[in-house]
Design an enzyme around this catalytic site. Structure first.
Site, PDB file in Angstrom:
ATOM      1  N   CYS A 132       0.782  -1.121   0.152  1.00 36.54           N
ATOM      2  CA  CYS A 132      -0.091   0.054  -0.054  1.00 36.54           C
ATOM      3  C   CYS A 132       0.820   1.242  -0.033  1.00 36.54           C
ATOM      4  O   CYS A 132       2.006   1.367   0.700  1.00 36.54           O
ATOM      5  CB  CYS A 132      -0.908  -0.044   1.218  1.00 36.54           C
ATOM      6  SG  CYS A 132      -1.972   1.226   1.401  1.00 36.54           S
ATOM      7  N   HIS A 167      -9.198  -3.482  -2.276  1.00 32.62           N
ATOM      8  CA  HIS A 167      -7.931  -2.506  -1.517  1.00 32.62           C
ATOM      9  C   HIS A 167      -8.465  -1.215  -1.592  1.00 32.62           C
ATOM     10  O   HIS A 167      -8.564  -0.474  -0.338  1.00 32.62           O
ATOM     11  CB  HIS A 167      -6.698  -2.853  -2.195  1.00 32.62           C
ATOM     12  CG  HIS A 167      -5.535  -2.076  -1.448  1.00 32.62           C
ATOM     13  ND1 HIS A 167      -4.456  -2.676  -0.733  1.00 32.62           N
ATOM     14  CD2 HIS A 167      -5.516  -0.770  -1.414  1.00 32.62           C
ATOM     15  CE1 HIS A 167      -3.747  -1.748  -0.414  1.00 32.62           C
ATOM     16  NE2 HIS A 167      -4.109  -0.689  -0.716  1.00 32.62           N
ATOM     17  N   GLU A 168      -8.722  -0.664  -2.518  1.00 32.69           N
ATOM     18  CA  GLU A 168      -9.234   0.727  -2.752  1.00 32.69           C
ATOM     19  C   GLU A 168     -10.494   1.123  -2.242  1.00 32.69           C
ATOM     20  O   GLU A 168     -10.779   2.095  -1.450  1.00 32.69           O
ATOM     21  CB  GLU A 168      -9.133   1.178  -4.287  1.00 32.69           C
ATOM     22  CG  GLU A 168      -7.826   1.037  -5.144  1.00 32.69           C
ATOM     23  CD  GLU A 168      -6.638   1.715  -4.434  1.00 32.69           C
ATOM     24  OE1 GLU A 168      -6.769   2.545  -3.428  1.00 32.69           O
ATOM     25  OE2 GLU A 168      -5.727   1.014  -4.502  1.00 32.69           O
ATOM     26  N   HIS A 188     -10.273   1.679   1.463  1.00 34.07           N
ATOM     27  CA  HIS A 188      -9.599   2.891   1.796  1.00 34.07           C
ATOM     28  C   HIS A 188     -10.754   3.741   1.862  1.00 34.07           C
ATOM     29  O   HIS A 188     -10.828   4.818   2.761  1.00 34.07           O
ATOM     30  CB  HIS A 188      -8.586   3.390   0.897  1.00 34.07           C
ATOM     31  CG  HIS A 188      -7.424   3.086   0.885  1.00 34.07           C
ATOM     32  ND1 HIS A 188      -6.614   3.395   1.714  1.00 34.07           N
ATOM     33  CD2 HIS A 188      -6.486   2.383  -0.100  1.00 34.07           C
ATOM     34  CE1 HIS A 188      -5.476   2.796   1.657  1.00 34.07           C
ATOM     35  NE2 HIS A 188      -5.123   2.293   0.390  1.00 34.07           N
TER      36      HIS A 188
END
Length: 198
Positions: free
Chosen positions: A99, A141-142, A145
């Site tokens: 990351c 993953h995004e 966030h």
């Protein structure tokens, strides 16, 4: 077009839910353009707005895929429905993830192999696609966030302990840390995009 600093774990914007975008306007276009520039300069394959200190529900990606989705894109106000991750231990080679907000570190994590993705493009047109494999990992993953999670928050006990130790050794975990792509040394030590740095 501006390359922006990437904030590091401990910055509050990374650890809270991002707000929905409510206007598809010139400011949004500028934000996404800056995100592309920053992602490229950082040699990343994905970047969420909170990673540049902007608490809005937007992320970009640059990743070849076998799902018929353009290799480069941005999505606004996304919603993901991922498949459940396998329960077995992550492979320390095949499942490794990194990351840009935990720069230079990488740890293995199991994620679902598929994810349904819906949202809007920069002009407000609806997007809908299914992501598989590493592209599905990138999407998850995004999306994390945007909900205030980093991949290190999802590690199993063994790898979580190692991640916490690394973060402490770097002096992260509190506000005020960032790095500047294209100016600071590349924390992952590469000069071209790597599929694991999201």
């Amino acid at each position: 077009m501006t390359i922006r600093p990437i904030v590091i774990t401990g910055e509050p914007v990374l650890h809270r839910r991002a707000e929905p975008v409510d206007a598809f306007d010139a400011a949004l276009t500028e934000l996404i353009t800056d995100m592309y520039e920053t992602m490229d300069a950082a040699h990343g394959v994905g970047l969420a707005a909170p990673q540049i200190g902007v608490g809005l529900r937007v992320f970009t990606w640059q990743m070849d895929n076998e799902d018929g989705v353009p290799a480069r894109g941005a999505i606004v106000n996304p919603y993901l429905s991922p498949a459940k991750a396998p329960l077995d231990d992550p492979d320390p080679h095949d499942d490794v993830e990194g990351c840009l907000s935990v720069p230079g570190e990488s740890f293995p994590l199991k994620r679902g192999e598929r994810a349904g993705v819906t949202g809007f493009d920069v002009s407000g047109r609806q997007l809908s696609f299914e992501a598989t494999g590493w592209f599905a990992r990138c999407m998850q993953h995004e999306y994390d966030h945007l909900n205030g999670f980093l991949y290190v928050d999802r590690l199993n006990e063994r790898w979580s302990k190692k991640a916490r130790k690394a973060i402490k050794q770097h002096g992260w975990g509190k506000p005020g840390h960032s790095w500047m792509p294209g100016v600071d040394p590349d924390p992952f030590g590469h000069d071209s995009p790597d599929e694991h740095d999201l």
